[in-house]
Design an enzyme around this catalytic site. Structure first.
Site, PDB file in Angstrom:
ATOM      1  N   CYS A 192     -66.538  48.240 -10.607  1.00  0.00           N
ATOM      2  CA  CYS A 192     -65.216  47.858 -10.746  1.00  0.00           C
ATOM      3  C   CYS A 192     -65.088  48.324 -12.336  1.00  0.00           C
ATOM      4  O   CYS A 192     -66.108  47.836 -12.889  1.00  0.00           O
ATOM      5  CB  CYS A 192     -64.834  46.529 -10.509  1.00  0.00           C
ATOM      6  SG  CYS A 192     -63.593  45.540 -11.045  1.00  0.00           S
ATOM      7  N   CYS A 195     -65.143  44.539 -14.028  1.00  0.00           N
ATOM      8  CA  CYS A 195     -66.243  43.547 -13.888  1.00  0.00           C
ATOM      9  C   CYS A 195     -67.215  44.493 -13.469  1.00  0.00           C
ATOM     10  O   CYS A 195     -67.292  45.455 -13.107  1.00  0.00           O
ATOM     11  CB  CYS A 195     -66.016  42.375 -12.957  1.00  0.00           C
ATOM     12  SG  CYS A 195     -65.542  42.772 -11.300  1.00  0.00           S
ATOM     13  N   CYS A 212     -62.381  45.727  -7.909  1.00  0.00           N
ATOM     14  CA  CYS A 212     -62.789  45.091  -6.658  1.00  0.00           C
ATOM     15  C   CYS A 212     -61.635  44.532  -5.955  1.00  0.00           C
ATOM     16  O   CYS A 212     -60.536  43.982  -6.615  1.00  0.00           O
ATOM     17  CB  CYS A 212     -63.882  43.917  -7.511  1.00  0.00           C
ATOM     18  SG  CYS A 212     -63.209  42.791  -8.602  1.00  0.00           S
ATOM     19  N   HIS A 225     -59.284  41.907  -8.909  1.00  0.00           N
ATOM     20  CA  HIS A 225     -58.697  42.728 -10.044  1.00  0.00           C
ATOM     21  C   HIS A 225     -58.013  44.044  -9.352  1.00  0.00           C
ATOM     22  O   HIS A 225     -57.119  44.275 -10.105  1.00  0.00           O
ATOM     23  CB  HIS A 225     -60.056  43.502 -10.635  1.00  0.00           C
ATOM     24  CG  HIS A 225     -60.869  42.599 -11.473  1.00  0.00           C
ATOM     25  ND1 HIS A 225     -62.215  42.517 -11.811  1.00  0.00           N
ATOM     26  CD2 HIS A 225     -60.313  41.588 -12.455  1.00  0.00           C
ATOM     27  CE1 HIS A 225     -62.387  41.488 -12.681  1.00  0.00           C
ATOM     28  NE2 HIS A 225     -61.067  41.004 -12.871  1.00  0.00           N
ATOM     29  N   CYS A 328     -69.940  44.852  19.401  1.00  0.00           N
ATOM     30  CA  CYS A 328     -71.451  44.506  19.801  1.00  0.00           C
ATOM     31  C   CYS A 328     -72.109  44.041  18.380  1.00  0.00           C
ATOM     32  O   CYS A 328     -73.133  43.440  18.414  1.00  0.00           O
ATOM     33  CB  CYS A 328     -72.026  46.006  20.263  1.00  0.00           C
ATOM     34  SG  CYS A 328     -71.477  47.327  19.141  1.00  0.00           S
ATOM     35  N   HIS A 819     -72.973  51.965  18.495  1.00  0.00           N
ATOM     36  CA  HIS A 819     -73.328  50.791  19.308  1.00  0.00           C
ATOM     37  C   HIS A 819     -74.589  50.033  18.499  1.00  0.00           C
ATOM     38  O   HIS A 819     -75.496  50.605  18.023  1.00  0.00           O
ATOM     39  CB  HIS A 819     -73.682  51.222  20.503  1.00  0.00           C
ATOM     40  CG  HIS A 819     -73.866  50.133  21.532  1.00  0.00           C
ATOM     41  ND1 HIS A 819     -72.919  49.130  21.675  1.00  0.00           N
ATOM     42  CD2 HIS A 819     -75.034  49.934  22.288  1.00  0.00           C
ATOM     43  CE1 HIS A 819     -73.535  48.283  22.774  1.00  0.00           C
ATOM     44  NE2 HIS A 819     -74.657  48.868  23.117  1.00  0.00           N
TER      45      HIS A 819
END
Length: 860
Positions: A192, A195, A212, A225, A328, A819
């Site tokens: 970010c 930050c 972020c 942000h 799943c 899966h």
């Protein structure tokens, strides 16, 4: 008779409702169990709330609510007589009644037929009125019954809404403006721009800013942000970086406030150097393996133990979870959680208490739905072996096809995924991310009571060293899972891998079929070594030098959890942005001793870094705006001030109340006054600290460097206290969340005051010589201040010796496809859980797992 029925229903007419648009009709599953119309007792649908209840639970709802009229739905499944005409769709004798209910896929449609039966039942006398009965029932009752029968089931409606959300095209997609600012996005190493967050990062499609997203309880997210950037710039569309594949990406519209579809996403990404068309081409040419390539087929076969005659098992603890469509990831995580005694005790051991005290709508109560699932998995009620007579008959027909039914956690999935941009969709998700998410939901719903997720929580000690001055800083953070890197360079079959890579490149240059892939075999010790080795700290600011410098960080266990979770970092991005899963096998051990990784804290020979934070450096444009703001006097809503003063409060106190609550109105300011009336400076004039003044400084502190121990901003404290939270608790929450208001509010709800006194006693379960945790605490920075010690995270420390009891495996090329299955060791034998199928494992593929679960061995 018509008059008799009409008179009988007259007292209950005010409680009978006709479903409206938006009402959910639960006519396929009980709110407390997995009973359905096909169960022996059928299903009772309340004609007022439209909730469904099995025979065992309908009386509870009647006693709690006083609702007396229920529609009883019963489906009889019958095998067709020999010689009956078959068909792809089974013949129903009463086809219109259950128009919206799906056929039970556990039965072969060509061999079975269905007979549906509907009644109105009046409690407490169980008086039954068969339906349809148009002539004899009041018109309102007839209309209500028809509406319930023809309404889409709650689950179908939910699924349709979920899919509808995915196909909405953003109105900004066609005309999106993109700045020609030369920004190019690398395939990895994102952070970010405002930050240090490296997760849940979003690329703004207008200017290429990487920021972020919103913070979530699952531990992912950030400080919001990306949203702040939209508010400043009004650039509407952003794409989540780790979701970009040749098939598309997750796009969010801040202006439309929802996930959207961008038909021009490939063009928009190419503007920042991400070529999706090239990704697609390379994938199609076979340069990157997919689900149809040989290693993936082999992986699917090995993990699912295909080709082996696996023996199905039934009974308590051997109930499968049906796949609801790319769910799943959820099923495997929940199977593992409910194999742990703490979760069993919390939700199944307290089943009756949870059900008795559930709210009027139990479908929206987390504890109720967890108890429901736990009972479904552990009772054995939904995992019964076939009758002996059925087996004999099937053997005679040479078609032994008894299917395990399993349970469908639709209510729980809808509840835990609500509001989450990923889990609320019908797409495949990362099991590791869901594991963290469900733990935080458990913690959020366990305030003031036992929290079973405590068994996973542990403290990590991080030691950061300035390479130039050799001075150090120790900090601690909470974690629930260790992510182990998979160093390919440590593979034991390295020569074989190099030979394969040479052949692959040769085949690529000469447009020949690629060679058979080779799976890298990496020792587990190499993964553990890579985890413990020092790593470079990007953009490290040394408080000793008061400048940026080179820094390294090492991590150790400040405490060992009762249950240790290890995730193998198998997923990465190639240099061409193609997401791929590393094809590797790791010899994960059954027994693990991590005692040597116990943290030691600050050593006598080490010198700490000063407790200073780097100066705040503002961009030129922001600095100019800030200077203009500083020249102004603070704006205060004088009307709100006078309204409070008229109540008899001191004028200066009213001005402070309005200022510290951000001009959010007299009501918020009034709450601030009530919370601060006893303070000695309550009526003193409002004084604002100059933002150009860095505050206390020493000879070691340059202009702009501030002490780590400073209190959170008074404005933030005031906003929280105005909501009724105690001042000390508000300060504590802000310190624990780096002064982020949104996260501080969430922290307050998950850390009630009454839990604080229990923290130390919970942390006392340590080894006699395991005092490293307390040593590390005494030398930590302000994030582990004394008030944090008394109310910090509860951990169950103990020896670092473990035994493997479960692992989750992934098949496929990406976490967004493929899966999941899990293997769990029960009663000394490994069992494979593959959706609704539960069988004894013949050859558990422990070397191909993705997430591993260990339980702590006793110290004896």
């Amino acid at each position: 008779m018509a008059a008799d029925l009409g008179e009988l229903l007259v007292p209950y007419m005010p409680t009978i409702r006709v479903p409206k648009t938006g009402d959910r009709v639960f006519k396929s599953e009980c709110a407390f169990s997995f009973d359905s119309p096909e169960s022996e007792g059928g299903l009772y649908v309340c004609m007022n709330t439209f909730l469904g209840f099995g025979r065992e639970h309908v009386e509870r709802h009647y006693r709690k609510t006083g609702q007396s009229v229920y529609m009883h739905l019963k489906r009889h499944v019958k095998e067709k007589a020999t010689g009956a005409a078959g068909g792809a769709i089974p013949r129903r004798r009463n086809g219109k009644v259950f128009l919206d209910l799906e056929l039970n896929r556990d039965f072969n449609g060509e061999d079975y037929e269905y007979e549906d039966e509907v009644k109105l039942v009046i409690f407490p006398d169980h008086f039954e009125i068969p339906l349809p009965n148009i002539e004899e029932l009041p018109a309102l009752v007839t209309i209500a019954c028809d509406a319930v029968l023809n309404a889409p089931s709650a689950y179908k409606k939910q699924e349709l809404e979920s899919w509808d959300e995915e196909i909405q095209v953003s109105r900004h997609a066609r005309s999106l403006r993109q700045l020609d600012n030369g920004v190019r996005i690398p395939p990895s190493g994102w952070k970010c721009q405002k930050c240090e967050m490296r997760e849940n990062l979003w690329l703004n499609l207008t200017d290429g800013a990487v920021l972020c997203g919103k913070w979530f309880f699952d531990g992912s997210g950030g400080n919001g942000h990306a949203l702040d950037h939209y508010k400043e710039t009004k650039y509407p569309l952003a794409v989540k970086l780790d979701t970009i594949t040749p098939d598309g990406a997750d796009v969010y519209s801040f202006e439309e406030e929802e996930a959207v579809l961008d038909p021009h996403i490939s063009e928009h990404l190419s503007h920042f150097g991400i070529d999706m068309l090239q990704m697609q081409k390379r994938t199609e040419n076979g340069h990157h393996t997919d689900n149809n390539s040989r290693p993936r087929v082999s992986e699917w076969e090995v993990i699912q133990e295909s080709g082996m005659k696996l023996k199905a098992v039934f009974g308590s603890g051997y109930t499968g979870i049906k796949n609801l469509g790319n769910s799943c990831y959820l099923g495997t995580v929940l199977q593992v959680l409910f194999s742990i005694p703490d979760f069993q005790r919390m939700y199944v051991g307290n089943l009756q208490r949870i059900f008795d005290y559930s709210p009027l709508d139990p479908s929206q109560d987390f504890a109720t739905q967890m108890a429901k699932l736990g009972h479904g998995l552990l009772s054995g009620q939904y995992s019964k072996p076939p009758m002996k007579s059925e087996l004999i008959e099937q053997v005679m027909k040479e078609e032994y096809k008894h299917q395990q039914k399993g349970v469908s956690p639709r209510m729980l999935k809808a509840l835990v995924s609500r509001g989450h941009p990923e889990f609320s969709s019908n797409r495949q998700q990362d099991a590791h991310e869901f594991f963290l998410h469900i733990l935080n939901v458990v913690e959020r719903n366990s305030a003031g009571s036992e929290n079973p997720s405590d068994v996973f929580r542990f403290l990590v000690e991080e030691r950061v060293q300035c390479c130039q001055t050799r001075r150090v800083r120790y900090t601690q953070r909470v974690d629930y899972c260790i992510q182990l890197p998979a160093p390919i360079e440590a593979a034991t079959n390295r020569e074989e891998l190099l030979a394969y890579e040479a052949k692959r490149r040769d085949a690529e240059e000469n447009t020949r079929a690629p060679p058979e892939p080779v799976r890298a075999r990496i020792p587990f010790t190499a993964c553990l070594q890579a985890f413990t080795e020092p790593e470079n700290v990007p953009d490290f600011w040394s408080s000793a030098l008061q400048a940026k410098s080179a820094g390294i960080k090492t991590s150790r266990f400040a405490s060992f959890p009762e249950y240790l979770v290890l995730q193998i970092k198998k997923f990465t991005f190639g240099v061409d942005w193609v997401p791929k899963k590393l094809d590797l096998a790791i010899d994960v051990p059954d027994f693990l001793d991590l005692s040597r990784l116990r943290a030691t804290g600050l050593q006598a020979s080490e010198e700490e870094l000063p407790d200073l934070m780097p100066p705040i450096v503002l961009p030129e444009d922001t600095r100019g705006i800030l200077n203009q703001l500083l020249k102004r006097s603070p704006e205060i809503d004088e009307a709100a001030v006078m309204q409070l003063a008229e109540m008899g409060f001191p004028l200066e106190a009213c001005r402070k109340a309005v200022y510290y609550t951000g001009n959010m109105g007299p009501e918020m300011a009034f709450n601030w006054i009530i919370a601060h009336m006893e303070e000695p400076d309550f009526a003193e004039p409002l004084t604002l600290p100059s933002m150009m003044d860095p505050g206390p400084s020493t000879s070691d502190s340059p202009m702009g460097a501030t002490l780590l121990g400073n209190s959170p901003p008074e404005e933030s404290i005031a906003i929280l206290t105005s909501m009724g939270f105690p001042r000390a608790h508000s300060i504590q929450a802000l310190k624990a969340t780096n002064n982020n208001l949104e996260r501080a509010l969430d922290w307050i709800f998950t850390h009630p005051e009454e839990e604080e006194s229990d923290a130390l006693s919970d942390m006392a379960d340590t080894e006699p010589n395991g005092n490293a945790f307390s040593n590390a605490n005494s030398h930590s920075d302000s994030t582990l201040s004394p008030d944090r010690d008394a109310s910090g995270p509860r951990v169950k420390d103990g020896p670092g010796r473990y035994e493997l009891f479960a692992f989750i495996s992934h098949m496929g090329a990406s976490t967004m496809s493929g899966h999941y299955v899990c293997h769990i060791k029960k009663e000394g034998r490994w069992v494979i859980y593959n959706d609704h199928k539960v069988c004894l494992s013949e050859r558990p593929p422990k070397d191909l797992g993705y997430i591993y679960f260990y339980h702590r061995l006793s110290s004896s």
